[in-house]
Scaffold this active site. Structure first.
Site, PDB file in Angstrom:
ATOM      1  N   ARG A  59     -46.127  -1.417  45.985  1.00 56.70           N
ATOM      2  CA  ARG A  59     -46.564  -2.734  46.450  1.00 56.70           C
ATOM      3  C   ARG A  59     -45.682  -3.284  47.570  1.00 56.70           C
ATOM      4  O   ARG A  59     -46.179  -3.699  48.627  1.00 56.70           O
ATOM      5  CB  ARG A  59     -46.541  -3.751  45.293  1.00 56.70           C
ATOM      6  CG  ARG A  59     -47.724  -3.716  44.374  1.00 56.70           C
ATOM      7  CD  ARG A  59     -47.289  -4.065  42.972  1.00 56.70           C
ATOM      8  NE  ARG A  59     -46.488  -2.959  42.491  1.00 56.70           N
ATOM      9  CZ  ARG A  59     -47.011  -1.886  41.873  1.00 56.70           C
ATOM     10  NH1 ARG A  59     -48.269  -1.866  41.592  1.00 56.70           N
ATOM     11  NH2 ARG A  59     -46.255  -0.864  41.516  1.00 56.70           N
ATOM     12  N   THR A  60     -44.366  -3.313  47.333  1.00 56.84           N
ATOM     13  CA  THR A  60     -43.467  -3.984  48.277  1.00 56.84           C
ATOM     14  C   THR A  60     -43.479  -3.270  49.628  1.00 56.84           C
ATOM     15  O   THR A  60     -43.555  -3.912  50.686  1.00 56.84           O
ATOM     16  CB  THR A  60     -42.038  -4.028  47.689  1.00 56.84           C
ATOM     17  OG1 THR A  60     -42.124  -4.510  46.348  1.00 56.84           O
ATOM     18  CG2 THR A  60     -41.133  -4.926  48.494  1.00 56.84           C
ATOM     19  N   LYS A  87     -27.955  14.571  52.888  1.00 54.79           N
ATOM     20  CA  LYS A  87     -26.881  15.437  53.402  1.00 54.79           C
ATOM     21  C   LYS A  87     -25.528  14.728  53.350  1.00 54.79           C
ATOM     22  O   LYS A  87     -24.549  15.216  53.907  1.00 54.79           O
ATOM     23  CB  LYS A  87     -27.187  15.845  54.842  1.00 54.79           C
ATOM     24  CG  LYS A  87     -28.498  16.603  54.998  1.00 54.79           C
ATOM     25  CD  LYS A  87     -28.787  16.883  56.474  1.00 54.79           C
ATOM     26  CE  LYS A  87     -30.211  17.332  56.673  1.00 54.79           C
ATOM     27  NZ  LYS A  87     -30.627  17.271  58.082  1.00 54.79           N
ATOM     28  N   ARG A 109     -34.940  -1.699  50.458  1.00 50.52           N
ATOM     29  CA  ARG A 109     -34.859  -1.567  48.994  1.00 50.52           C
ATOM     30  C   ARG A 109     -33.773  -0.552  48.700  1.00 50.52           C
ATOM     31  O   ARG A 109     -33.727   0.515  49.312  1.00 50.52           O
ATOM     32  CB  ARG A 109     -36.187  -1.110  48.409  1.00 50.52           C
ATOM     33  CG  ARG A 109     -36.031  -0.728  46.940  1.00 50.52           C
ATOM     34  CD  ARG A 109     -37.319  -0.631  46.206  1.00 50.52           C
ATOM     35  NE  ARG A 109     -37.944  -1.937  46.039  1.00 50.52           N
ATOM     36  CZ  ARG A 109     -39.002  -2.145  45.250  1.00 50.52           C
ATOM     37  NH1 ARG A 109     -39.532  -1.136  44.580  1.00 50.52           N
ATOM     38  NH2 ARG A 109     -39.532  -3.337  45.154  1.00 50.52           N
ATOM     39  N   HIS A 137     -34.926  -9.722  43.924  1.00 52.17           N
ATOM     40  CA  HIS A 137     -36.135  -9.255  44.609  1.00 52.17           C
ATOM     41  C   HIS A 137     -36.806 -10.531  45.152  1.00 52.17           C
ATOM     42  O   HIS A 137     -37.799 -11.017  44.613  1.00 52.17           O
ATOM     43  CB  HIS A 137     -37.037  -8.526  43.616  1.00 52.17           C
ATOM     44  CG  HIS A 137     -38.171  -7.763  44.215  1.00 52.17           C
ATOM     45  ND1 HIS A 137     -38.546  -7.866  45.540  1.00 52.17           N
ATOM     46  CD2 HIS A 137     -39.039  -6.880  43.657  1.00 52.17           C
ATOM     47  CE1 HIS A 137     -39.586  -7.077  45.766  1.00 52.17           C
ATOM     48  NE2 HIS A 137     -39.892  -6.472  44.644  1.00 52.17           N
TER      49      HIS A 137
END
Ligand code: CP
Length: 312
Positions: A59-60, A87, A109, A137
């Site tokens: 969703r986000t 890496k 995020r 959030h």
């Protein structure tokens, strides 16, 4: 008030009630824009935004990308799973490499709480927190409160219970801050092991009985149990969790009033909420998702206007 008090959106903790009201008024405008046949406006034509997702999202990620495209921003997407992070590259090196491509804003995020705050101190771009571990959030809380305002007319004076895994939930913490700033009363409900010890210091009361919590509230926000953040068992079995804290139609019908049911997604159907409740008229779950685009357009637009003012 015509501009935000902040340069970044790192958490609801860092913004004011006036900031939230400005975001809502701006989102009202964008909600009307995206209901038009031509949904695109040129507001961010000169802005480049990098979406950096170090953790899974449906969703986000899609909502931010759509919001950016509706505002005509140039967009680049980065997913840690397919990047050189694997890496051994550090977060600051990764972001500085991306910023050297002349990026103005970063939507990030990250699994680590405080990753956005850390980044904002080390890079020269506007940072939007799209969820940092179990911390905050902010755009989810904004779209949740906006959806309550849309459904019930106002957030002030409303009673909201957040049910479930509060301990591991960035959605819970951001919602508590946003709801309280807007004048709502908040309770939490769930297994005591999933309620953080500091909860009462936030002026939030704990109600262990789901029926009592639902009888008290105007709105119930049902949260998912975040098994991916648990390294020990917090309750005996999923079946027992559902029996005590799952919302089903019989429970909803047994209340002497109609409440609004919310869920930030992703839903575990049959665990914290049954399908007949999730798909019922009382649930505003897809309205929340729809409002997320207008809210994120508002946040990006308001933060970008600060960048543009800064350069003028
Ligand atoms: N509500 C929410 O943050 O969903 P995603 O994890 O799919 O982005």
């Amino acid at each position: 008030m015509s501009e935000l008090s902040v340069k970044h959106l790192l958490g609801i903790k860092y913004i004011t009630e006036d900031d939230i009201q400005l975001i809502f008024e701006t989102a009202d405008h964008f909600k009307e824009v995206i209901s038009r046949p031509i949904k695109k406006v040129p507001s961010l034509r000169d802005i480049t935004i990098a979406n950096l997702f170090f953790e899974n999202s449906t969703r986000t990620r899609l909502s931010f990308e759509l919001a950016e495209k509706r505002l005509s921003a140039d967009v680049i997407n980065f997913s840690a799973a397919s990047s050189s992070v694997k890496k051994g590259e550090t977060l600051i090196d990764t972001v500085n490499n991306i910023l050297s491509m002349k990026v103005d804003m970063v939507v990030m995020r990250h699994p680590n709480p405080g990753a956005g705050v850390f980044l904002s101190k080390h890079v020269d771009a506007s940072i939007v927190n799209a969820g940092d571990g179990a911390h905050e959030h902010p755009t989810q809380a904004l779209l949740d409160c906006y959806s309550i305002r849309e459904k019930l007319g106002d957030v002030a004076g409303k009673k909201v219970v957040i049910v479930g895994d509060i301990l591991h939930s960035r959605v819970a913490l951001s919602n508590i801050f946003a709801l309280q700033k807007l004048g709502a009363e908040v309770k939490v409900c769930g297994p005591k092991t999933l309620i953080p010890k500091y909860i009462e210091s936030l002026s939030v009361t704990f109600e262990p009985n789901l029926k009592k919590a639902l009888q008290w509230c105007d709105v119930a926000n049902m949260l998912r149990v975040q098994n991916e953040r648990m390294d020990i068992s917090y309750f005996p079995t999923t079946r027992e969790y559902t029996q005590q804290f799952g919302l089903n139609k019989a429970m909803l019908n047994s209340l002497d009033k109609e409440i609004v049911v919310m869920h930030p997604g992703p839903i575990n159907r049959g665990v914290e909420i049954t399908s007949d409740v999730a798909d019922s008229k009382q649930a505003i779950i897809l309205d929340q998702v729809q409002n997320g685009v207008a809210i994120r357009m508002a946040v990006l637009y308001l933060l970008a206007s600060k960048i543009q003012h800064h350069e003028d």
